[in-house]
Design an enzyme around this catalytic site. Structure first.
Site, mmCIF file in Angstrom:
data_model
loop_
_atom_site.group_PDB
_atom_site.id
_atom_site.type_symbol
_atom_site.label_atom_id
_atom_site.label_comp_id
_atom_site.label_asym_id
_atom_site.label_seq_id
_atom_site.Cartn_x
_atom_site.Cartn_y
_atom_site.Cartn_z
ATOM 1 N N HIS A 136 0.850 -1.198 0.000
ATOM 2 C CA HIS A 136 0.000 0.000 0.000
ATOM 3 C C HIS A 136 0.882 1.242 0.000
ATOM 4 C CE1 HIS A 136 -2.336 3.157 2.385
ATOM 5 N NE2 HIS A 136 -2.930 3.092 1.210
ATOM 6 N N SER A 137 0.547 2.191 -0.858
ATOM 7 C CA SER A 137 1.240 3.476 -0.908
ATOM 8 C C SER A 137 2.745 3.258 -1.128
ATOM 9 C CB SER A 137 0.954 4.273 0.366
ATOM 10 O OG SER A 137 1.468 5.581 0.292
ATOM 11 N N MET A 138 3.585 3.805 -0.255
ATOM 12 C CA MET A 138 5.034 3.672 -0.416
ATOM 13 C C MET A 138 5.514 2.240 -0.221
ATOM 14 S SD MET A 138 6.132 6.625 -1.316
ATOM 15 C CE MET A 138 7.902 6.567 -1.050
#
Length: 913
Positions: free
Chosen positions: A150-152
């Protein structure tokens, strides 16, 4: 623009995921060497109820999946994936099941501080080794791990392949959720941008080596204002067909935009992910298949085009049409049929021979959303019945209220009939429909407003036919700055109950379709904006597909947002795509004002007020033309060679143009935004100073204003102390300390001047029996009051006023430096229990220089500066620095403090030379 990005998006159409049993997180013991090297990080195994109890001894037999949280993310975010996967495994009696692991990154702010990204990547590599060791004695031991980031966390997963000792075969599937793959959202330090460069360059240069890794990137759509979807599309790679990028609004059975956090718990999206996981299992190895083509086929089935059938790797080409069904021949070009409590099954046969000359396409729809086959193609030339037929249901596409299939007759020359199967439907009610049509008769064109149309054009289309499908082509709709509303007004001849209409905005060059379901009759509003601009090699047109109700009239109209003044047509697109560059333009405006004040001080001996000087000096024509000329010249090879020979970085505007994220007038509008924000921040700063000074004046009697030496032993000790703080702990911490110390300097000047003016005015009034009235405190913000005083006092007061104005501007500049340093300070404070020293520290060297500069500047006055031989240079340097800042700082915010520091260093030298 901010309102549109932050608030004007579709409502949250995601359902929440719930756990049926209490979630548990079993901490996995790591090797001592790994635990010592990464004390802040941990690895967990997710479980619920009996499943969690059974796995406490870590005798695992499932398929390992590793979840990586993103910026400030929690390892507990794995629970939605883990819980739904557990329920799915129960449905198949645990024939297959997944073990979901999750990494605790201590909720680090890696989107704002890049110094720990490499550390996280190496820790994930160690976790993969530990996970695979847990299965080494099992019958079906896995040799690889699937990763969901998720995300980074998704970027960290991609970075695994850049490690020297990492074996690419350790991961064969990577799914990222709202991950900014292209560039960081806020490039606040060099470690962050260098990390991105290393990862993306590796994936481009080593594309052939990544063919065995299947990657899916899911973006959140317009609800995700933290990571715009354009950043979440994987970089286009030549000869790389194992990567897929989609927007959640286009994912079948989800059709919903998600915000940055809800993408990890959106039930519809999680269900699609888990269904894909189970379809990826190889029955022989009981692990995720090693066949890259099958992996891509499964992902396309669940995330791109769902035919409303269960996934089959090799579906049978022909199907036997069995059952005692009635055969009915339909010769009409348009046919609808309603099913309700039919006890007998039927086959409706459509001969194609009579339609091929008059029509080019056939379109059929079915509102029964089951997964059984329903449409077939026969090859019998002499009979209206056939026992064996090609299953055309795999050509169908699932929509929210119906499943549809459209066939081009020329593509199926061997078919003699289309057959629609209607099985017995006890208790069910649904409708079917088919029609033959010419493509031209169902395709209309709508012209879209471009940038220089000044928002005055409007278009309307009336669709009064009785067809089931219409395609509205949106001409000239191909750039990200275009944004408008489409209104569809439906009217029907009778008030009988009808199925809802479905409107799909289809973007052919990327998977970012959006679907709207509307009752009939109604007025539907569709927001038309792009995540990705049209590639130069693509000539296709975006389409609005209208899946209509028969006997209804549809009026399609286009309205451009904000007709009054054309730049506002795309203001909110500028905010969406370039809000991260605002600090560069604000600081550039302040720097120009600062240079103007130095120039005025040199020519008149007086320092002008910040707000007045900003209006005079901060002009876009001083900075923008030069950058535009350089970008234009970089299109020529000879200029590019000279540029590279000078080791100059590429101009950010050129990079953004290559990413199709730069469009006409954007820099001018950003500069005007920067001017406005700089102006009001200056007013706020000066007003706050006066209010705080007034409060201080009521509490404390200030000492007499006197000129101090620039450097004293105590100040030298303070300078050395703060330099040591910067070197041994965190550079941003030292910068914050000197900033807070500097804040009291203008307050001290203002309070002392006002107090002694009032005191001297009161004494003079007493001695002269009030023969001369005193003057009230100067109303002008940031200036010192004057009165009838001796020449020496008057001169001192004027010097204090000049110094105050200069200090306010320097503090205004320095405030933005502190804000840009803040993320690394927060990161350091959060990890203080693990390490006193921030390592690596992006601001350590800059902080030491700034401490020395500001320690001197806070004790300086304009009297030393205006007689300096270097003042002429110091006054002219801010202009080229502002140009350089806009040229090289838009995508590299960490460069901004360097330009400001150089300008302030010249100011310090003016105090001595």
């Amino acid at each position: 623009g901010v309102r549109d990005v932050m608030f004007l998006y579709e409502e949250n159409r995601c359902s929440m995921t719930y756990m049926y049993e209490y979630p548990e997180y079993l901490k996995i013991k790591l090797p001592k060497k790994t635990a010592r090297r990464y004390p802040a990080y941990e690895l967990y195994l997710y479980g619920e109820g009996n499943y969690a109890e059974e796995n406490k001894n870590l005798l695992l037999t499932g398929i390992p999946v590793l979840f990586l949280p993103g910026n400030a993310g929690s390892y507990k975010q794995v629970r939605s994936l883990g819980s739904i996967a557990l329920r799915k495994a129960e449905d198949v009696d645990f024939k297959y099941h997944f073990n979901f692991f999750s990494v605790n990154f201590n909720e680090e702010l890696v989107a704002l501080y890049g110094g720990s990204l490499q550390r996280q990547t190496k820790f994930v590599h160690e976790c993969i080794k530990v996970i695979l060791k847990l299965y080494k004695d099992q019958e079906f031991a896995p040799s690889s791990v699937a990763i969901v980031g998720h995300s980074m966390g998704g970027l960290v997963a991609r970075a695994l392949l850049t490690l020297k000792n990492f074996k690419p075969e350790l991961i064969n599937l990577l799914i990222t959720q709202a991950t900014p793959h292209v560039a960081p959202v806020m490039p606040l330090d060099k470690y962050l941008t260098d990390f991105y460069t290393a990862v993306n360059n590796h994936w481009i240069l080593k594309a052939q080596d990544l063919r065995n890794l299947t990657t899916l990137s899911v973006a959140g759509g317009f609800r995700d204002y933290q990571v715009r979807s354009g950043l979440a599309f994987l970089p286009r790679l030549s000869q790389h067909d194992s990567a897929l990028s989609v927007v959640s609004s286009a994912v079948p059975r989800a059709w919903a935009s998600t915000d940055h956090l809800s993408i990890v718990w959106c039930k519809e999206l999680i269900l699609a992910t888990i269904r894909a996981f189970f379809d990826l299992i190889d029955e022989n190895t009981r692990q995720i298949t090693e066949d890259p083509k099958k992996r891509m086929s499964v992902l396309n089935h669940h995330f791109v085009r769902h035919p409303a059938k269960m996934y089959e790797e090799n579906p049978e080409a022909f199907t036997h049409l069995t059952g005692a069904f009635n055969w009915i021949t339909v010769k009409a070009s348009k046919w609808t049929y309603s099913v309700y409590n039919d006890s007998d099954g039927k086959y409706f046969s459509f001969p194609l021979a009579s339609h091929r000359k008059s029509y080019s396409h056939v379109y059929c729809e079915n509102s029964m959303l089951d997964t059984s086959s329903w449409i077939y193609g026969c090859m019998n030339t002499n009979s209206s019945m056939c026992l064996e037929a090609a299953d055309l249901s795999w050509r169908a596409e699932l929509l929210p209220t119906t499943k549809v299939v459209m066939l081009k007759l020329l593509d199926y020359p061997s078919l003699s009939h289309i057959v629609i199967q209607v099985p017995p439907a006890v208790g069910n009610k649904y409708t079917l429909g088919c029609e033959f049509f010419k493509e031209d008769s169902r395709t209309v064109q709508l012209s879209v407003t471009h940038l220089f149309s000044f928002g005055f054009s409007s278009s309307k289309i009336l669709l009064n036919s009785t067809g089931l499908l219409y395609n509205v082509q949106l001409q000239h709709f191909n750039q990200i700055y275009q944004a408008f509303k489409i209104y569809i007004d439906s009217h029907c001849q009778s008030l009988k109950e009808r199925k809802p209409s479905v409107y799909r905005l289809h973007i052919p060059w990327s998977y970012e379709d959006s679907i709207t379901v509307a009752k009939v009759p109604s007025l539907a509003e569709i927001s038309a904006k792009l995540h990705i601009a049209q590639p130069h090699s693509d000539s296709s047109l975006p389409e609005l597909n209208i899946y209509s109700s028969p006997d209804c009239q549809y009026e399609v109209s286009k309205t451009v947002l904000f007709y009054s003044y054309y730049p506002f047509i795309f203001v909110f697109q500028i905010v969406r795509f370039h809000a991260g560059a605002f600090p560069v333009y604000i600081v550039s405006n302040i720097l120009l004002t600062y240079g103007g004040q130095l120039s005025t001080l040199r020519s008149t001996g007086q320092c002008s007020d910040f707000s007045l000087q900003l209006v005079r000096t901060a002009k876009p024509y001083k900075v923008e033309p030069l950058i535009s000329i350089v970008v234009f010249l970089q299109g020529f090879n000879w200029f590019r060679e000279i540029w590279e020979s000078l080791s100059l970085p590429e101009v950010d505007a050129a990079v953004l143009s290559s990413q199709d994220a730069w469009f006409p007038l954007v820099s001018l509008i950003l500069f005007l935004f920067g001017t406005g924000i700089a102006y009001w921040s200056g007013v706020f700063f000066s007003t706050s100073l006066r209010l705080f000074s007034s409060l201080w004046l009521t509490l404390i009697r200030p000492p007499e204003l006197q000129k101090d030496k620039l450097i004293t032993p105590s100040r030298l000790c303070g300078m050395i102390s703060l330099a040591l703080v910067s070197w041994t702990t965190c550079g941003a911490f030292a910068v914050l300390i000197i900033y807070l110390q500097y804040l009291f300097k203008p307050v001290h000047i203002f309070v002392t001047s006002v107090f002694h003016f009032q005191d001297s005015g009161h004494s003079k009034e007493t001695s002269q029996n009030s023969s001369t009235p005193t003057v009230e405190a100067q109303s002008s913000v940031g200036s010192i009051p004057e009165a009838t005083q001796s020449p020496s006092n008057s001169k001192t007061s004027a010097e204090a006023a000049n110094s105050l104005k200069m200090h306010i501007t320097v503090l205004n500049l320095f405030t933005w430096i502190v804000l840009l340093n803040l993320p690394s300070l927060i990161y350091w404070l959060k990890n203080l229990r693990y390490n006193v020293r921030l390592d690596p520290d992006p601001w350590r060297s800059t902080a030491i220089i700034l401490v020395c500069i500001l320690e001197i500047l806070m004790n300086s006055s304009t009297s030393e500066v205006k007689s300096s031989k270097l003042l002429k240079i110091a006054a002219k340097v801010p202009l080229p620095l502002s140009v350089a800042m806009l040229a090289f700082g838009r995508m590299h915010l960490y460069r901004v403090p360097h330009f400001v520091t150089f300008s302030l260093l010249l100011h310090v030298l003016c105090c001595f030379v």
